[in-house]
Design an enzyme around this catalytic site. Structure first.
Site, short mmCIF file in Angstrom:
data_model
loop_
_atom_site.label_atom_id
_atom_site.label_comp_id
_atom_site.label_asym_id
_atom_site.label_seq_id
_atom_site.Cartn_x
_atom_site.Cartn_y
_atom_site.Cartn_z
N HIS A 60 44.48 34.35 34.49
CA HIS A 60 43.84 33.98 35.76
C HIS A 60 42.72 32.97 35.54
CE1 HIS A 60 42.73 35.53 40.02
NE2 HIS A 60 42.44 34.24 39.89
N HIS A 62 41.12 29.07 36.79
CA HIS A 62 41.12 27.90 37.68
C HIS A 62 40.65 26.70 36.86
CE1 HIS A 62 41.74 30.28 41.35
NE2 HIS A 62 41.04 31.21 40.72
N ARG A 64 41.11 23.55 37.80
CA ARG A 64 40.62 22.55 38.77
C ARG A 64 41.28 21.17 38.69
NH1 ARG A 64 38.83 26.51 41.76
NH2 ARG A 64 36.74 27.27 41.29
N ASP A 151 46.79 32.23 45.01
CA ASP A 151 45.45 32.77 44.69
C ASP A 151 44.32 31.88 45.19
OD1 ASP A 151 43.47 34.47 43.40
OD2 ASP A 151 43.16 32.72 42.13
N HIS A 231 42.66 40.68 40.37
CA HIS A 231 41.28 41.17 40.53
C HIS A 231 41.10 42.34 41.51
CE1 HIS A 231 41.67 38.34 43.83
NE2 HIS A 231 41.34 37.28 43.13
N ASP A 306 39.47 35.36 36.00
CA ASP A 306 39.31 34.61 37.26
C ASP A 306 38.25 33.53 37.06
OD1 ASP A 306 39.49 33.67 39.82
OD2 ASP A 306 38.68 35.44 40.79
#
Ligand code: DOR
Length: 428
Positions: A60, A62, A64, A151, A231, A306
């Site tokens: 998990h 990010h 970007r 997500d 999460h 996350d």
């Protein structure tokens, strides 16, 4: 370069292995454990006093890219991952534009070609993450998407969710879900509880999460497929997942280090520091205890960060305005070690299971094991080193952590990916 990682304590749940041994790495592959002979020209890495485990897997992240490279890029996220002991990361689709076509899945792989760690993209469930129409799931799967997820956004429409689960089942990939009911959570900033009452900030009730999880477990009965719940944060969620597992359903779940460690009252005590603002929000102490119990009893399958980088100019705003998100790649392992392993809540082997073996298994990635013949993705960890979290030293392009200034025990000293050293601590 070939290596002998010598004298470390190997912790490998995939083989039920926890003892001091040497690992021989030849041509990027784990050749053997405790080799009878070592070929010429092998470089020795002294791992005495250290733990050696299969490289961590974060399902998990990010990263970007594309679109918000000022927060993070695939390259900087990979460097942060390597420094944190992760050798595989799975990147979310809520980029700008989102990863909702086969071309964009390929774009992530192209950008990751020279990355320090293995990078696997998730494809969006819905076009433009709008929750209205399914994205081209089959084409994305063919291009290498390892799962599907909107997500960052919940999937509000139950029919879309049902169809997504059924299609994903045909493609033999799981759906990863961000379970926050958008209507119940609308305008919410913080957990609906004590901190919300004190502050007057709009709350996000626990039921915004449990209602969605209940719905999706029910839909799974209609559609078949695999559901992975991202999460989880509240007691009720853990209970629903526990029951679904007991009923033999294909449900897995993850928890983040921040939800295991912090509560809504930490937001208050921080003076509403926006680095504590995250979605789903930090919950109550009772919820946190329920998460810990589920971590121990096996209801929780994996720890995932996350990792959600945001720039200083975005976080440096009043709590209500700042974006949701916490970076996690460079702190996760030491946070878990210091707070849960050192304190005897989980064993080292359970920690590695939660952070490497199980996340790899959930997404069927070729990782999470030091068995002979596996790609040599290895983390060497000093359980006694002490360090202080200094965001200015992060490899990540962003610094939004609530753990600044915290002293932690245990530190990554070396990370190897496919037999190459991609990170080495300066202190070693
Ligand atoms: O806090 C969060 N930030 N939660 C999410 O689900 C999305 C993430 C982001 O993309 O910033």
């Amino acid at each position: 370069m070939n290596y002998l990682i010598k004298g470390g304590k190997i912790v490998d749940p995939s083989q039920g292995f926890e003892r001091i041994a040497d690992i021989l790495v030849v041509d990027g592959i784990i050749e053997s454990i405790d080799p009878d002979s070592v070929p010429d020209g092998v470089e020795t890495i002294d791992a005495s006093g250290k733990l050696v485990f299969p490289g961590l897997v974060d399902i998990h992240v990010h990263a970007r890219e594309p679109g918000e490279e000022y927060k993070e890029t695939i390259e900087t996220a990979s460097m942060a991952a390597a420094a944190g002991g992760f050798t595989t990361i799975v990147t979310m689709a809520n980029t700008k534009p989102p990863i909702d076509t086969a071309d964009r899945v390929r774009f992530v792989y192209e950008r990751a070609e020279n990355a320090s760690v293995h990078v696997y993209p998730v494809g969006a469930v819905s076009k433009e993450l709008s929750g209205e129409q399914l994205a081209e799931m089959a084409d994305m799967a063919e291009s290498g998407a390892v799962a599907f997820s909107d997500d960052g956004n919940p999937i509000a429409n139950p029919e879309l969710m049902r169809n997504a689960l059924a299609y994903a089942d045909q493609l033999d990939l799981p759906i990863l879900v961000h379970e926050v009911d958008p209507v119940l959570a609308s305008g919410g900033q913080i957990h609906e509880g004590e901190a919300a009452s004190i502050s007057g900030l709009r709350g996000i009730p626990s039921q915004a999460e449990t209602a969605m999880i209940f719905r999706d477990i029910e839909l799974l009965k209609l559609s078949g497929g695999r559901l992975h719940i991202q999460h989880v944060t509240v007691e009720g969620s853990v209970e629903l997942i526990r029951q679904a597992k007991l009923a033999g359903m294909a449900v897995t779940c993850e928890v983040t280090p921040h939800h295991l460690l912090l509560t809504d009252m930490d937001v208050v005590n921080s003076g509403f520091d926006s680095n504590f603002k995250v979605m789903p929000p930090l919950r109550s102490e009772r919820d946190r205890q329920a998460l810990l119990e589920a971590l121990v009893d096996g209801t929780i399958d994996a720890i995932a960060t996350d990792h959600a980088p945001h720039a200083l100019h975005e976080k440096d705003n009043p709590f209500e305005i700042a974006p949701f998100g916490i970076v996690g790649l460079e702190t996760a392992l030491s946070l878990v070690w210091t707070n849960f392993v050192e304190k005897g809540i989980i064993s080292p082997i359970r920690m590695v299971e939660l952070m490497s073996t199980m996340p790899a298994k959930i997404l069927e990635l070729p990782a999470g094991s030091l068995a002979k013949g596996m790609v040599a993705d290895i983390t060497v960890f000093d359980p006694d080193a002490r360090w202080v979290v200094k965001p200015e030293n992060f490899y990540s392009r962003s610094r939004n952590t609530p753990f600044e200034g915290l002293e932690l025990k245990g530190k990554v000293v070396l990370t190897m990916v496919a037999g190459e050293i991609v990170y080495k601590s300066q202190t070693v």
